[in-house]
Design a protein around this motif. Structure first.
Motif, mmCIF file in Angstrom:
data_model
loop_
_atom_site.group_PDB
_atom_site.id
_atom_site.type_symbol
_atom_site.label_atom_id
_atom_site.label_comp_id
_atom_site.label_asym_id
_atom_site.label_seq_id
_atom_site.Cartn_x
_atom_site.Cartn_y
_atom_site.Cartn_z
ATOM 1 N N THR A 90 6.618 54.746 7.747
ATOM 2 C CA THR A 90 6.301 55.410 9.018
ATOM 3 C C THR A 90 4.810 55.735 9.104
ATOM 4 N N LYS A 91 4.245 56.236 8.016
ATOM 5 C CA LYS A 91 2.811 56.561 8.009
ATOM 6 C C LYS A 91 1.976 55.323 8.297
ATOM 7 N N SER A 92 2.383 54.192 7.718
ATOM 8 C CA SER A 92 1.651 52.942 7.943
ATOM 9 C C SER A 92 1.740 52.514 9.406
ATOM 10 N N ILE A 93 2.918 52.687 10.009
ATOM 11 C CA ILE A 93 3.121 52.280 11.408
ATOM 12 C C ILE A 93 2.289 53.139 12.352
ATOM 13 N N ILE A 94 2.352 54.471 12.183
ATOM 14 C CA ILE A 94 1.648 55.330 13.144
ATOM 15 C C ILE A 94 0.143 55.356 12.894
ATOM 16 N N LEU A 129 8.984 65.045 15.564
ATOM 17 C CA LEU A 129 7.868 64.523 16.356
ATOM 18 C C LEU A 129 6.590 65.316 16.115
ATOM 19 N N GLU A 130 6.736 66.597 15.812
ATOM 20 C CA GLU A 130 5.554 67.397 15.454
ATOM 21 C C GLU A 130 4.918 66.863 14.175
ATOM 22 N N GLU A 131 5.745 66.336 13.259
ATOM 23 C CA GLU A 131 5.200 65.714 12.047
ATOM 24 C C GLU A 131 4.397 64.464 12.395
ATOM 25 N N LEU A 132 4.916 63.680 13.344
ATOM 26 C CA LEU A 132 4.180 62.487 13.780
ATOM 27 C C LEU A 132 2.851 62.869 14.426
ATOM 28 N N ALA A 133 2.894 63.881 15.298
ATOM 29 C CA ALA A 133 1.677 64.321 15.995
ATOM 30 C C ALA A 133 0.660 64.906 15.015
ATOM 31 N N ALA A 134 1.155 65.561 13.961
ATOM 32 C CA ALA A 134 0.243 66.122 12.951
ATOM 33 C C ALA A 134 -0.411 65.007 12.136
ATOM 34 N N GLU A 135 0.318 63.898 11.965
ATOM 35 C CA GLU A 135 -0.204 62.768 11.188
ATOM 36 C C GLU A 135 -1.221 61.963 11.993
ATOM 37 N N ASN A 136 -1.004 61.865 13.324
ATOM 38 C CA ASN A 136 -1.904 61.096 14.185
ATOM 39 C C ASN A 136 -2.073 61.848 15.506
ATOM 40 N N THR A 137 -3.280 62.308 15.775
ATOM 41 C CA THR A 137 -3.540 63.135 16.964
ATOM 42 C C THR A 137 -3.484 62.339 18.267
ATOM 43 N N ASN A 138 -3.342 61.013 18.181
ATOM 44 C CA ASN A 138 -3.188 60.209 19.396
ATOM 45 C C ASN A 138 -1.767 60.296 19.957
ATOM 46 N N ILE A 139 -0.866 60.880 19.187
ATOM 47 C CA ILE A 139 0.531 60.986 19.607
ATOM 48 C C ILE A 139 0.749 62.312 20.320
ATOM 49 N N ASP A 151 11.855 41.622 9.029
ATOM 50 C CA ASP A 151 11.147 42.865 8.704
ATOM 51 C C ASP A 151 10.312 42.691 7.438
ATOM 52 N N ASP A 152 8.990 42.730 7.590
ATOM 53 C CA ASP A 152 8.095 42.629 6.442
ATOM 54 C C ASP A 152 7.607 43.997 5.985
ATOM 55 N N SER A 153 7.816 45.027 6.806
ATOM 56 C CA SER A 153 7.267 46.356 6.507
ATOM 57 C C SER A 153 8.261 47.275 5.809
ATOM 58 N N GLY A 154 9.518 46.845 5.697
ATOM 59 C CA GLY A 154 10.527 47.719 5.094
ATOM 60 C C GLY A 154 11.078 48.737 6.072
ATOM 61 N N LEU A 155 10.811 48.531 7.363
ATOM 62 C CA LEU A 155 11.219 49.484 8.397
ATOM 63 C C LEU A 155 12.733 49.665 8.447
ATOM 64 N N ILE A 156 13.473 48.564 8.303
ATOM 65 C CA ILE A 156 14.929 48.627 8.437
ATOM 66 C C ILE A 156 15.552 49.534 7.371
ATOM 67 N N ILE A 212 7.917 52.547 17.989
ATOM 68 C CA ILE A 212 6.451 52.557 17.951
ATOM 69 C C ILE A 212 5.927 51.253 17.366
ATOM 70 N N ASN A 213 6.592 50.749 16.331
ATOM 71 C CA ASN A 213 6.182 49.489 15.718
ATOM 72 C C ASN A 213 6.311 48.335 16.710
ATOM 73 N N SER A 214 7.410 48.338 17.479
ATOM 74 C CA SER A 214 7.645 47.248 18.446
ATOM 75 C C SER A 214 6.628 47.271 19.576
ATOM 76 N N ILE A 215 6.341 48.463 20.095
ATOM 77 C CA ILE A 215 5.454 48.571 21.254
ATOM 78 C C ILE A 215 3.992 48.324 20.876
ATOM 79 N N ASN A 216 3.691 48.442 19.570
ATOM 80 C CA ASN A 216 2.312 48.284 19.106
ATOM 81 C C ASN A 216 2.089 46.962 18.388
ATOM 82 N N GLN A 217 3.103 46.077 18.411
ATOM 83 C CA GLN A 217 2.990 44.814 17.695
ATOM 84 C C GLN A 217 2.013 43.892 18.392
ATOM 85 N N LYS A 218 1.049 43.410 17.627
ATOM 86 C CA LYS A 218 0.016 42.553 18.209
ATOM 87 C C LYS A 218 0.523 41.117 18.387
#
Length: 546
Positions: free
Chosen positions: A43-47, A79-89, A489-494, A171-177
Motif C-alpha cells: 500500500t505504501k508503494s502504491i500511494i 483513510l486517515e492513515e493514507l492521508a497521513a502517509e501522502n498529503t495529496n490524499i 499482479d506484480d506488486s503483491g496487491l492481491i 488507487i493502483n488502477s486509477i493511477n496505472q500509467k
C-alpha cells in the motif's frame, strides 16, 4: 529574581524547541494487536506514486444503523492513515440522502439492511460506497463484500478486513500509467463474445482487451507467435475444436516466454440445450488435443463428470395449472456449488461458485507449485463417459452412500518454472523466440468451460453473478476477476485480500436482556457513589471543625 527569570527563559526555550521537533517529526503508533491500522509495504508503494490531488468521497454519513457506525469509524481511521502517509490524499464523508438517484446512476446501488434495536426489527437503507477522483479519472468502491455470509456481523467483519485491499486496488488502477494487455483466444470454437460479456466488461475496466485468433498459425506461425507474446495474459474460454500441433506450440512458447494463461476447459461434451429440449442428452469425451501439453505442466483433466450433493438449482416443469406451466427449482447434482480455498487471496471471502457438467482434475508430481482453488464437497460421485443423462433423474431421491468419491479438484493454480512441452522434441515450426523454460510463471486451469458463461435475458447478456431463473447468487464473476488480478499482479496487491482481523462484536440479545443492569451500573451507581461521598465528606468536615 534573576534565577526565576532564567528558569522562565529555559522553560520557554524548551517549549519552542519541543514544538519545532513536533512539527518536524510526525509519527502515528498502531497499538492494536492485529495491526489493523498499519499500512502494508504494498500500500505504501502504491500511494507513494500519487503525485497529484486525489479525492476520496465516502457515502457513510448521516443516520444509519449503529453497528454500521463501526464501518464508518474503521473506514475513517484507515483513510486517515493514507492521508497521513501522502498529503495529496484528501478524504470527505458525505451524506447520500440528497443525491440517491445520482449515485445509483453512477452504479452505486444501495444496500437494504435488517436492523435489530431494543429487540425489534426494522429496515434501513445505506450507500456503502466510496468514490475516487484522480487526474480526471473516477472509480467507485463497494465497501460491503458480495460474499454470502451467515450474519450482518460477519458481513461487517469481512468489509473491515477488505478495506485496505479495496482502496489500494482502486488507487493502483486509477493511477496505472500502462495498461496490461489481455488476449481472448478465438479460432477453436471458443465462447462467443455475448456469453463472456459480464466477465470481460469488468476486465476491460482495468486492462486492455483484444481478441486473438490462432487461425493465422497455418500461414504465418512465426508472426502469430510474435504477436501473441506482446500480451500479458491469454484467456482460453471453452474451446470446442481440436488444437493443431502448431497452435499448441504457439501457446507453449507464449507460456515459455512469460505469458500468463487462464484455461476454462470442458473435456466432456454435454449439451444442456439438448437436455432441456428433449429431456435427455449424450455426454461423451471431447478431444481438444491439449492433454500432453497440460500434462507437461503437471495437470490432467479427466473425462468423467462429477455429481455433488451440494449443488445449484435449475427450474423444472412440474405440471400445469390451467394453461400455465408450473416450475419448481430443484437441486441438479451435475451443477456442483463449490467453495473456494479460504486460505488463498483469489478465493478468500468469495461466494460459492457454480460449475456445470464439470470434470475432475488430477495433479502430477513435478517442481511446479500447485494450489487448489475450487474443491467439491465430500459427497460426490464420479460418472464415466460416454453416458446418457436424463432430466427426469432430478426427481430421484439421492442415496447418500452412492456419493462416496470424496473431494474433487475443479480449479488449480500453478506457479513456478514451466518447462516447454517441446524441450528436446521436434518442433512444429522454427522460431527465434523458442525458450525451453519460463521462470516464475503462473497459470490457472479450470475444468469447466461454462464457469465464465453468462446467460442471455431478452437478447442481452445477464449478470454472471445471478441465475436468471432461480435468482441464486454465485461467486463466478468475482472468482474469475480475482484470478485475472492474481495472474497479472506484480506488486503483491492481491495478497492484501488475505488480511484477517478480529472484530469484537456486541452480543445484542445479552445486551438487551441485561440493559437495566448495565444502565444502573453506568448511570445510577456513579451518582449514588458521588452523593454518598458528598454526604460522608460533609459529615466528617462538620465533625472536625464543629
Amino acid at each position: 529574581m534573576n534565577k526565576k527569570i532564567k528558569n522562565i527563559v529555559f522553560l520557554i526555550t524548551g517549549l519552542v524547541l519541543l514544538n519545532i521537533l513536533n512539527q518536524s517529526f510526525y509519527k502515528r503508533f498502531d497499538l492494536t494487536k492485529d495491526k489493523r491500522y498499519t499500512l502494508s509495504e504494498t500500500t505504501k508503494s502504491i500511494i507513494s506514486k500519487v503525485d497529484k490531488n486525489l479525492f476520496i468521497n465516502i457515502y457513510l454519513e448521516g443516520d444509519f444503523p449503529s453497528e454500521f457506525k463501526r464501518l464508518q469509524v474503521e473506514t475513517r481511521q484507515y483513510l486517515e492513515e493514507l492521508a497521513a502517509e501522502n498529503t495529496n490524499i484528501h478524504i470527505q464523508f458525505i451524506n447520500p440522502n440528497n443525491q440517491r438517484e445520482k449515485l445509483i446512476k453512477k452504479g452505486m446501488m444501495p444496500s437494504q439492511l435488517t436492523v435489530e434495536e431494543d429487540g425489534k426489527l426494522s429496515e434501513a437503507i445505506i450507500f456503502p460506497w466510496a468514490e475516487i477522483d484522480y487526474n480526471k479519472k473516477t472509480t467507485i468502491i463497494s465497501l460491503l463484500p458480495t460474499a454470502i455470509v451467515a450474519s450482518q456481523d460477519e458481513q461487517l467483519q469481512k468489509a473491515i478486513e477488505n478495506l485496505e485491499y479495496s482502496f489500494s486496488n482502486a488507487i493502483n488502477s486509477i493511477n496505472q500509467k500502462k495498461e496490461k494487455q489481455v488476449a481472448i483466444l478465438s479460432g477453436n470454437g471458443e465462447l462467443e463474445d455475448i456469453y463472456l460479456y459480464s466477465f470481460l466488461s469488468e476486465v476491460s475496466k482495468k486492462y486492455k482487451l483484444a481478441k486473438f485468433t490462432l487461425d493465422s498459425v497455418a500461414t504465418n506461425p512465426q508472426k502469430t507467435l510474435k504477436d501473441l507474446t506482446s500480451f500479458d495474459l491469454v484467456i482460453i474460454a471453452k474451446p470446442t475444436q481440436k488444437f493443431s500441433s502448431e497452435e499448441k506450440f504457439t501457446l507453449d512458447q507464449f507460456i515459455a516466454n512469460g505469458g500468463k494463461t487462464l484455461w476454462m476447459l470442458d473435456n466432456v461434451l454435454a449439451d444442456q440445450d439438448s437436455l432441456f429440449n428433449t429431456g435427455k442428452m449424450l455426454a461423451y469425451p471431447r478431444d481438444l488435443n491439449l492433454t500432453n501439453l497440460l500434462f507437461s505442466y503437471g495437470v490432467r483433466i479427466n473425462t468423467n463428470l462429477v455429481k455433488d450433493l451440494y449443488a445449484a438449482k435449475i427450474p423444472v416443469a412440474t405440471g400445469k395449472v390451467g394453461n400455465q406451466t408450473q416450475f419448481k427449482n430443484l437441486d441438479w447434482f451435475y451443477h456442483p456449488l463449490v467453495n473456494g480455498n479460504p486460505n488463498h487471496a483469489i478465493t478468500k471471502n468469495n461466494s460459492p461458485v457454480r460449475l456445470q457438467f464439470t470434470n475432475q482434475i488430477d495433479t502430477l508430481k513435478n517442481t511446479i507449485k500447485k494450489t487448489p482453488l475450487l474443491v467439491s464437497s465430500l459427497l460426490t460421485q464420479k460418472v464415466g463417459t460416454p453416458t446418457i443423462i436424463e432430466l427426469q433423474s432430478i426427481a430421484d431421491e439421492p442415496i447418500e452412500t452412492d456419493y462416496n468419491s470424496g473431494k474433487q479438484l475443479f480449479a488449480v493454480l500453478l506457479e513456478g518454472d514451466f518447462k516447454s512441452a517441446y524441450k528436446n522434441r521436434v518442433k512444429p515450426f522454427e522460431t527465434s523466440l523458442f525458450k525451453e523454460n519460463a521462470t516464475n510463471n503462473k497459470m490457472i486451469v479450470i475444468a469447466d468451460g461454462d464457469i465464465g458463461k453468462n446467460q442471455i435475458l431478452k437478447e442481452k447478456p445477464h449478470d454472471l453473478s445471478t441465475d436468471k431463473w432461480t435468482n441464486e447468487q454465485f461467486g463466478n464473476k468475482d472468482f474469475l476477476l480475482n484470478s485475472v488480478a492474481y495472474l497479472l499482479d506484480d506488486s503483491g496487491l492481491i495478497h492484501l485480500r488475505n488480511k484477517t482481523l478480529q472484530i469484537r462484536m456486541l452480543d445484542k440479545q445479552k445486551a438487551f436482556k441485561e440493559r437495566s443492569y448495565w444502565q444502573f451500573l453506568n448511570v445510577v451507581l456513579p451518582l449514588i457513589l458521588l452523593f454518598s461521598f458528598g454526604v460522608v465528606f460533609n459529615y466528617l468536615r462538620k465533625r472536625k471543625y464543629s
